[in-house]
Design a protein around this motif. Structure first.
Motif, PDB file in Angstrom:
ATOM      1  N   THR A 137      -5.789  -0.288  -5.942  1.00  0.00           N
ATOM      2  CA  THR A 137      -5.340  -1.638  -5.617  1.00  0.00           C
ATOM      3  C   THR A 137      -3.820  -1.709  -5.449  1.00  0.00           C
ATOM      4  OG1 THR A 137      -5.268  -2.282  -7.949  1.00  0.00           O
ATOM      5  CG2 THR A 137      -7.309  -2.730  -6.754  1.00  0.00           C
ATOM      6  N   TYR A 138      -3.116  -0.821  -6.131  1.00  0.00           N
ATOM      7  CA  TYR A 138      -1.658  -0.768  -5.990  1.00  0.00           C
ATOM      8  C   TYR A 138      -1.292  -0.274  -4.586  1.00  0.00           C
ATOM      9  CZ  TYR A 138       3.225   0.106  -7.221  1.00  0.00           C
ATOM     10  OH  TYR A 138       4.593   0.100  -7.268  1.00  0.00           O
ATOM     11  N   ILE A 139      -1.993   0.742  -4.102  1.00  0.00           N
ATOM     12  CA  ILE A 139      -1.754   1.245  -2.739  1.00  0.00           C
ATOM     13  C   ILE A 139      -2.015   0.126  -1.730  1.00  0.00           C
ATOM     14  CG2 ILE A 139      -2.551   2.869  -0.947  1.00  0.00           C
ATOM     15  CD1 ILE A 139      -0.948   4.264  -3.128  1.00  0.00           C
ATOM     16  N   GLY A 140      -3.116  -0.586  -1.909  1.00  0.00           N
ATOM     17  CA  GLY A 140      -3.433  -1.708  -1.021  1.00  0.00           C
ATOM     18  C   GLY A 140      -2.346  -2.768  -1.034  1.00  0.00           C
ATOM     19  N   GLY A 141      -1.822  -3.067  -2.218  1.00  0.00           N
ATOM     20  CA  GLY A 141      -0.749  -4.056  -2.327  1.00  0.00           C
ATOM     21  C   GLY A 141       0.521  -3.604  -1.638  1.00  0.00           C
ATOM     22  N   ILE A 142       0.820  -2.321  -1.734  1.00  0.00           N
ATOM     23  CA  ILE A 142       1.995  -1.774  -1.039  1.00  0.00           C
ATOM     24  C   ILE A 142       1.803  -1.910   0.463  1.00  0.00           C
ATOM     25  CG2 ILE A 142       3.281   0.337  -0.507  1.00  0.00           C
ATOM     26  CD1 ILE A 142       2.703   1.245  -3.416  1.00  0.00           C
ATOM     27  N   GLU A 143       0.622  -1.537   0.951  1.00  0.00           N
ATOM     28  CA  GLU A 143       0.370  -1.576   2.397  1.00  0.00           C
ATOM     29  C   GLU A 143       0.326  -2.997   2.955  1.00  0.00           C
ATOM     30  OE1 GLU A 143      -2.896   0.775   3.758  1.00  0.00           O
ATOM     31  OE2 GLU A 143      -1.961   2.651   3.107  1.00  0.00           O
ATOM     32  N   ARG A 144       0.080  -3.976   2.116  1.00  0.00           N
ATOM     33  CA  ARG A 144       0.107  -5.375   2.568  1.00  0.00           C
ATOM     34  C   ARG A 144       1.489  -6.000   2.396  1.00  0.00           C
ATOM     35  NH1 ARG A 144      -4.607  -5.032  -0.106  1.00  0.00           N
ATOM     36  NH2 ARG A 144      -3.804  -6.093  -1.947  1.00  0.00           N
ATOM     37  N   GLY A 145       2.426  -5.241   1.826  1.00  0.00           N
ATOM     38  CA  GLY A 145       3.772  -5.752   1.619  1.00  0.00           C
ATOM     39  C   GLY A 145       3.876  -6.687   0.440  1.00  0.00           C
ATOM     40  N   ARG A 146       2.891  -6.675  -0.444  1.00  0.00           N
ATOM     41  CA  ARG A 146       2.890  -7.562  -1.606  1.00  0.00           C
ATOM     42  C   ARG A 146       3.400  -6.884  -2.866  1.00  0.00           C
ATOM     43  NH1 ARG A 146      -2.729 -10.734  -0.470  1.00  0.00           N
ATOM     44  NH2 ARG A 146      -1.931 -11.902   1.309  1.00  0.00           N
ATOM     45  N   ARG A 147       3.527  -5.586  -2.822  1.00  0.00           N
ATOM     46  CA  ARG A 147       4.052  -4.826  -3.957  1.00  0.00           C
ATOM     47  C   ARG A 147       5.366  -4.191  -3.553  1.00  0.00           C
ATOM     48  NH1 ARG A 147       1.359  -4.950  -8.990  1.00  0.00           N
ATOM     49  NH2 ARG A 147      -0.794  -5.464  -8.560  1.00  0.00           N
ATOM     50  N   ASN A 148       6.264  -4.088  -4.507  1.00  0.00           N
ATOM     51  CA  ASN A 148       7.564  -3.500  -4.261  1.00  0.00           C
ATOM     52  C   ASN A 148       7.616  -2.168  -5.019  1.00  0.00           C
ATOM     53  OD1 ASN A 148      10.191  -3.126  -3.533  1.00  0.00           O
ATOM     54  ND2 ASN A 148      11.033  -4.643  -4.941  1.00  0.00           N
ATOM     55  N   PRO A 149       7.282  -1.060  -4.355  1.00  0.00           N
ATOM     56  CA  PRO A 149       7.201   0.219  -5.062  1.00  0.00           C
ATOM     57  C   PRO A 149       8.570   0.710  -5.532  1.00  0.00           C
ATOM     58  CG  PRO A 149       6.942   0.560  -2.710  1.00  0.00           C
ATOM     59  CD  PRO A 149       6.975  -0.923  -2.939  1.00  0.00           C
ATOM     60  N   SER A 150       8.558   1.348  -6.694  1.00  0.00           N
ATOM     61  CA  SER A 150       9.790   1.931  -7.238  1.00  0.00           C
ATOM     62  C   SER A 150      10.159   3.188  -6.453  1.00  0.00           C
ATOM     63  CB  SER A 150       9.587   2.290  -8.710  1.00  0.00           C
ATOM     64  OG  SER A 150       8.654   3.359  -8.816  1.00  0.00           O
ATOM     65  N   VAL A 151      11.346   3.680  -6.705  1.00  0.00           N
ATOM     66  CA  VAL A 151      11.793   4.926  -6.080  1.00  0.00           C
ATOM     67  C   VAL A 151      10.852   6.059  -6.484  1.00  0.00           C
ATOM     68  CG1 VAL A 151      13.665   6.617  -6.015  1.00  0.00           C
ATOM     69  CG2 VAL A 151      14.181   4.184  -5.912  1.00  0.00           C
ATOM     70  N   LYS A 152      10.421   6.067  -7.718  1.00  0.00           N
ATOM     71  CA  LYS A 152       9.497   7.098  -8.200  1.00  0.00           C
ATOM     72  C   LYS A 152       8.186   7.065  -7.421  1.00  0.00           C
ATOM     73  CE  LYS A 152       7.416   8.862 -12.438  1.00  0.00           C
ATOM     74  NZ  LYS A 152       7.341   8.706 -13.905  1.00  0.00           N
ATOM     75  N   VAL A 153       7.655   5.874  -7.193  1.00  0.00           N
ATOM     76  CA  VAL A 153       6.405   5.734  -6.433  1.00  0.00           C
ATOM     77  C   VAL A 153       6.621   6.137  -4.983  1.00  0.00           C
ATOM     78  CG1 VAL A 153       4.719   4.063  -5.556  1.00  0.00           C
ATOM     79  CG2 VAL A 153       5.362   4.038  -7.974  1.00  0.00           C
ATOM     80  N   LEU A 154       7.741   5.742  -4.386  1.00  0.00           N
ATOM     81  CA  LEU A 154       8.030   6.150  -3.009  1.00  0.00           C
ATOM     82  C   LEU A 154       8.117   7.667  -2.903  1.00  0.00           C
ATOM     83  CD1 LEU A 154      10.656   3.470  -1.923  1.00  0.00           C
ATOM     84  CD2 LEU A 154       8.263   3.652  -1.186  1.00  0.00           C
ATOM     85  N   GLY A 155       8.650   8.309  -3.927  1.00  0.00           N
ATOM     86  CA  GLY A 155       8.715   9.772  -3.946  1.00  0.00           C
ATOM     87  C   GLY A 155       7.329  10.386  -3.991  1.00  0.00           C
ATOM     88  N   LYS A 156       6.431   9.821  -4.798  1.00  0.00           N
ATOM     89  CA  LYS A 156       5.051  10.315  -4.866  1.00  0.00           C
ATOM     90  C   LYS A 156       4.343  10.137  -3.525  1.00  0.00           C
ATOM     91  CE  LYS A 156       3.999   9.589  -9.762  1.00  0.00           C
ATOM     92  NZ  LYS A 156       3.024   8.989 -10.691  1.00  0.00           N
ATOM     93  N   LEU A 157       4.521   8.970  -2.918  1.00  0.00           N
ATOM     94  CA  LEU A 157       3.892   8.704  -1.620  1.00  0.00           C
ATOM     95  C   LEU A 157       4.437   9.654  -0.553  1.00  0.00           C
ATOM     96  CD1 LEU A 157       3.915   4.816  -1.785  1.00  0.00           C
ATOM     97  CD2 LEU A 157       1.865   6.251  -1.645  1.00  0.00           C
ATOM     98  N   ALA A 158       5.748   9.846  -0.549  1.00  0.00           N
ATOM     99  CA  ALA A 158       6.362  10.745   0.431  1.00  0.00           C
ATOM    100  C   ALA A 158       5.823  12.163   0.276  1.00  0.00           C
ATOM    101  CB  ALA A 158       7.879  10.719   0.285  1.00  0.00           C
ATOM    102  N   ALA A 159       5.721  12.637  -0.959  1.00  0.00           N
ATOM    103  CA  ALA A 159       5.211  13.990  -1.197  1.00  0.00           C
ATOM    104  C   ALA A 159       3.766  14.113  -0.705  1.00  0.00           C
ATOM    105  CB  ALA A 159       5.305  14.335  -2.680  1.00  0.00           C
ATOM    106  N   ALA A 160       2.950  13.123  -0.996  1.00  0.00           N
ATOM    107  CA  ALA A 160       1.544  13.164  -0.586  1.00  0.00           C
ATOM    108  C   ALA A 160       1.390  13.101   0.931  1.00  0.00           C
ATOM    109  CB  ALA A 160       0.781  12.010  -1.229  1.00  0.00           C
TER     110      ALA A 160
END
Length: 76
Positions: A34-57
């Protein structure tokens, strides 16, 4: 410019280009679906740490998430 929406669109685009479902991406990043879905809808503001995880994946540098998609490159 709405940076949340730019990041959201880029993450979604990259995920789809790589053939990942939201569930697969969440599993790869050890995040909640649900967090991924929220990010993709622009409703969540991911941290730098989360952006790093997403970038790596997704196999990109985090800066890729901040490039507006309406920008045309030299080949376009």
């Amino acid at each position: 410019m709405d940076w949340n929406l730019i990041v959201a669109a880029n993450i979604r685009r990259l995920r789809l280009e790589r053939g990942f479902t939201q569930e697969q991406l969440a599993h790869e990043c050890e995040l909640d679906l649900t967090y991924i879905g929220g990010i993709e809808r622009g409703r969540r503001n991911p941290s730098v740490k989360v952006l790093g995880k997403l970038a790596a994946a997704l196999g990109v540098y985090p800066e890729t998430f901040f490039k507006p998609s309406n920008t045309k490159g030299p080949a376009d």
